[in-house]
Design an enzyme around this catalytic site. Structure first.
Site, PDB file in Angstrom:
ATOM      1  N   ASP A 193     -15.375   2.079   7.099  1.00 14.41           N
ATOM      2  CA  ASP A 193     -14.293   2.940   6.605  1.00 14.41           C
ATOM      3  C   ASP A 193     -14.729   3.707   5.372  1.00 14.41           C
ATOM      4  O   ASP A 193     -14.396   4.880   5.207  1.00 14.41           O
ATOM      5  CB  ASP A 193     -13.053   2.108   6.280  1.00 14.41           C
ATOM      6  CG  ASP A 193     -11.989   2.984   5.646  1.00 14.41           C
ATOM      7  OD1 ASP A 193     -11.470   3.865   6.357  1.00 14.41           O
ATOM      8  OD2 ASP A 193     -11.703   2.831   4.446  1.00 14.41           O
ATOM      9  N   ARG A 239     -14.807  12.251   6.200  1.00 17.21           N
ATOM     10  CA  ARG A 239     -13.587  12.985   6.550  1.00 17.21           C
ATOM     11  C   ARG A 239     -13.167  13.897   5.400  1.00 17.21           C
ATOM     12  O   ARG A 239     -12.662  15.009   5.614  1.00 17.21           O
ATOM     13  CB  ARG A 239     -12.462  12.007   6.888  1.00 17.21           C
ATOM     14  CG  ARG A 239     -12.651  11.328   8.252  1.00 17.21           C
ATOM     15  CD  ARG A 239     -11.731  10.133   8.406  1.00 17.21           C
ATOM     16  NE  ARG A 239     -10.349  10.480   8.211  1.00 17.21           N
ATOM     17  CZ  ARG A 239      -9.432   9.672   7.664  1.00 17.21           C
ATOM     18  NH1 ARG A 239      -9.765   8.462   7.248  1.00 17.21           N
ATOM     19  NH2 ARG A 239      -8.195  10.072   7.526  1.00 17.21           N
ATOM     20  N   LYS A 260      -8.802  -1.903   5.753  1.00 20.01           N
ATOM     21  CA  LYS A 260      -9.035  -2.491   4.427  1.00 20.01           C
ATOM     22  C   LYS A 260      -8.035  -3.592   4.122  1.00 20.01           C
ATOM     23  O   LYS A 260      -8.389  -4.648   3.588  1.00 20.01           O
ATOM     24  CB  LYS A 260      -8.970  -1.395   3.352  1.00 20.01           C
ATOM     25  CG  LYS A 260     -10.263  -0.613   3.250  1.00 20.01           C
ATOM     26  CD  LYS A 260     -10.156   0.543   2.265  1.00 20.01           C
ATOM     27  CE  LYS A 260      -9.195   1.608   2.792  1.00 20.01           C
ATOM     28  NZ  LYS A 260      -9.296   2.883   2.078  1.00 20.01           N
ATOM     29  N   HIS A 290       0.842  -1.190   0.000  1.00 22.33           N
ATOM     30  CA  HIS A 290       0.000   0.000   0.000  1.00 22.33           C
ATOM     31  C   HIS A 290       0.876   1.238   0.000  1.00 22.33           C
ATOM     32  O   HIS A 290       1.786   1.355   0.822  1.00 22.33           O
ATOM     33  CB  HIS A 290      -0.930   0.027   1.206  1.00 22.33           C
ATOM     34  CG  HIS A 290      -1.789   1.268   1.227  1.00 22.33           C
ATOM     35  ND1 HIS A 290      -2.981   1.338   0.538  1.00 22.33           N
ATOM     36  CD2 HIS A 290      -1.592   2.478   1.799  1.00 22.33           C
ATOM     37  CE1 HIS A 290      -3.486   2.550   0.703  1.00 22.33           C
ATOM     38  NE2 HIS A 290      -2.668   3.257   1.462  1.00 22.33           N
TER      39      HIS A 290
END
Lengths: 425, 425
Positions: free
Chosen positions: B161, B168, B187, B82
């Site tokens: 999320d 957000r 995730k 990631h």
């Protein structure tokens, strides 16, 4: 201009500019800034604070979100009072007609109770026929005819505050001095009063638990009022124990009428007179001594006319709760504490208050006190009488009194706190 | 349990309990906690922080809001990477097939670009026919057949999320390390990978502008991964200048194919190999050297199969933008800075990125670099080529380059920053 950049500025401890404040209040009122954006901003304001300039501009922007009232056509100085909320705080009821009897006009926009604090409109609505909702024209008529009016604020007054207050209530962002001060003062300035006396409560039953926070809130509000041209002073007053001997709706109306008749509990009379003198001085009215107006029946006369003008019957019997429960004194000695917050929660649970804005209240519910801190008590004597229409609430209400009462051995030296703790102005 | 008490606890610098965290994530996912309540809580978390225990529980609660994938039926170790997002960061494209060619399976759930950073799925969608949306079964099939799959996360994975990230994004609460770390890791853990390598970008073109913040984020994420049983390491890598010589969609695919063919810019090759070695080590696979897999064509072979398995034609010509504009070097000397953020914003404005989630992107738009920091340049030589289908955007895109290029006098000693700045794990 966009919401995220305004939120970020305050989040990163910056000072919001005038255009940022004007834009965000206007866009929020119009629905362009979303609730979830405004609540993030409110939390950033709560945690990072605001400068005096920011608070002043924020207040001004909320005033400009709606209409401004104007009482100059009355030809009489106007004076209003605002209390930050407490337990047993029925002062507005005797105060408004009293000040009117002394020569100032009192355009009093009041609110309803939420949580453990009572609301002036809820109390007055226990008088058969009395109406809280008046049009602006009706308000002016009552004020003209009676010298005082107590009613609900119309939707046109500071709509940004109305929306923001409801949002803060559900997002844990109520307890921010910049937001409390601007909320109160935007409504009072928009209301158009010439003079304003703030009764800032301090103690367990108040919003501000300590004197420093209360003083900061009072100074902030006095500053806002004065820069808007309103003669403003603040008294910091004790709310560690309930005011007077009742907390409820009809119970408090009865006590207020006693004060207007020249009697009533000493603390209620003292605070009513102190606030009346401040209001008259701030309005520049120097004629009658308010103590005389309580003695000679002129304050009572204004009360009866004001209640009747708003549809109420001042002679009608007040509602009485269906059930009573007596709480005895736990010991013999001197009562040194009777906690305001605990009594407030008890009255609330008995049905005098509401959990949600849309809930009804019971007119007769509440708590009657048979002693105040400083009084001698004997074990087993009635200390409190609880009133409710729904006796199944008694156990839940009694739970709230746990630890609320302190009795010291007989002969213990104890001086209750003074009512007025400080004066800002 | 209610939202206000949870918000107040964090607002007043308290530590949230496990039941508070579990309840608020679950209630928010179900819509019982409102957006305006969650955004106030997110702002309180951003400003007051969270302990390691709170972040871990928060991450766990988000994982439990949805399904967990399981690749144990593959019988092969799995490894994922990631990146926290940068400019010209096309590394996933050559990396996934490269690691697959070396013997680990790569289940890579990727995202789209927002703001100035590009998104892996947007890049791959410039390949004619290629599909980002796969069912869980299709994903497993591609992974089984090709050893690697790059696709969008399904709606079932960490829905809390998904909802919180969108909130957000519009409430100024993105930049909170606890929320960034838990968002990424929920995730990746739910995705079911056995090993995970985090590429935490640092510099102007990254989310984290300084090494200390990046290190804290990396340590937080590595801790979360390990306590969930995922072998996790993090590299902190430079994002002060774009990676490679392209920023855009099709432009970056072309460069990635060059790397897979054994060529490509040195920095892209270096970072791809460094991440591949970390992924293979974390997955416990020790067979082939990734550098060999680039040389011998096996990585390219896996790429072609993976693209074809998702409907793409690896031999189809890539889209080219209709218009080009060349930016010349402003002076003769040594290029010492070519700002990543400025290049990212330029590519975005040219059409490579999107302002809102629902906007389309231009496949051919972007920026080509003809020199990198450390290279000698001659005044007037082509430094950048801008690509777009909408040439009216050139002036607006060029504005973003203001101050982005620094050329020092010829002969100035200058050593570019290394790609890999630190390793956590």
């Amino acid at each position: 201009m966009d919401a995220i950049s305004v939120i970020r500025a305050k989040r990163d401890r910056g000072e919001l500019t005038d255009p940022q404040i004007d834009w965000v209040i206007d866009a929020y009122t119009r629905g362009e800034v979303a609730d979830e954006q405004m609540s993030a901003l409110a939390m950033a304001i709560l945690l990072n604070g605001m400068t005096a300039r920011e608070i002043s501009r924020w207040t001004d922007a909320m005033i400009r979100s709606g209409e401004r009232m104007d009482f100059s056509s009355l030809g009489v100085p106007t004076a209003d009072k605002h209390s930050t909320g407490g337990v047993g705080d029925k002062i507005t009821l005797p105060l408004a007609p009293l000040v009117a009897a002394c020569g100032a006009a009192v355009p009093q926009l009041s609110g309803r109770g939420l949580g453990h604090t009572g609301g002036t409109l809820d109390k007055l609505e226990s008088i058969p026929g009395w109406r809280a909702l008046l049009s602006n024209e009706e308000m002016l008529d009552v004020l003209h005819g009676c010298g005082a009016v107590i009613c609900a604020a119309g939707d046109g007054l500071a709509p940004a505050d109305k929306k923001l207050y409801a949002l803060r209530d559900v997002t844990g962002t109520v307890e921010a001095i910049p937001l409390i001060a601007s909320s109160i003062m935007s409504k009072k300035i928009a209301e158009g009063t010439g003079a304003l006396v703030l009764d800032v409560k301090v103690g367990s039953g108040a919003f501000m638990k300590n004197l420093d926070d209360a003083r900061e809130l009072a100074r902030t509000m006095v500053g806002l009022g004065r820069s808007a041209g309103v003669a403003t002073v603040a008294l910091l007053t004790d709310m560690s124990t309930p005011l007077g001997l009742t907390a409820g709706n009809a119970l408090e109306v009865r006590e207020s009428v006693e004060v207007l008749a020249g009697g009533g509990p000493a603390d209620v009379v003292e605070l009513t007179l102190a606030l009346a003198r401040e209001m008259l001085a701030a309005a520049g009215v120097h004629g009658k001594d308010p103590a005389d107006a309580l003695r000679d029946g002129s304050a009572m006369d204004h009360w009866r006319r004001m209640i009747a003008a708003q549809g109420g019957d001042p002679d009608a019997p007040l509602p009485v709760a269906r059930e009573q429960h007596v709480v005895p004194a736990p010991a013999t000695g001197v009562l040194t504490a009777l906690d305001a917050y605990a009594v407030g929660v008890t009255a609330w649970r008995l049905g005098a208050g509401r959990a949600r804005k849309e809930d009804p209240v019971q007119a007769g519910a509440g708590v009657e006190l048979h002693a105040k801190p400083g009084d001698p008590v004997t074990a087993g004597q009635p200390l409190l009488t609880l009133h409710t229409d729904t006796p199944e609430r008694f156990p839940y209400a009694l739970e709230a009194l746990d630890g609320a009462v302190t009795v010291a051995p007989a002969g213990t030296a104890f001086t209750p706190a003074p009512i007025v703790l400080d004066r800002i102005g």
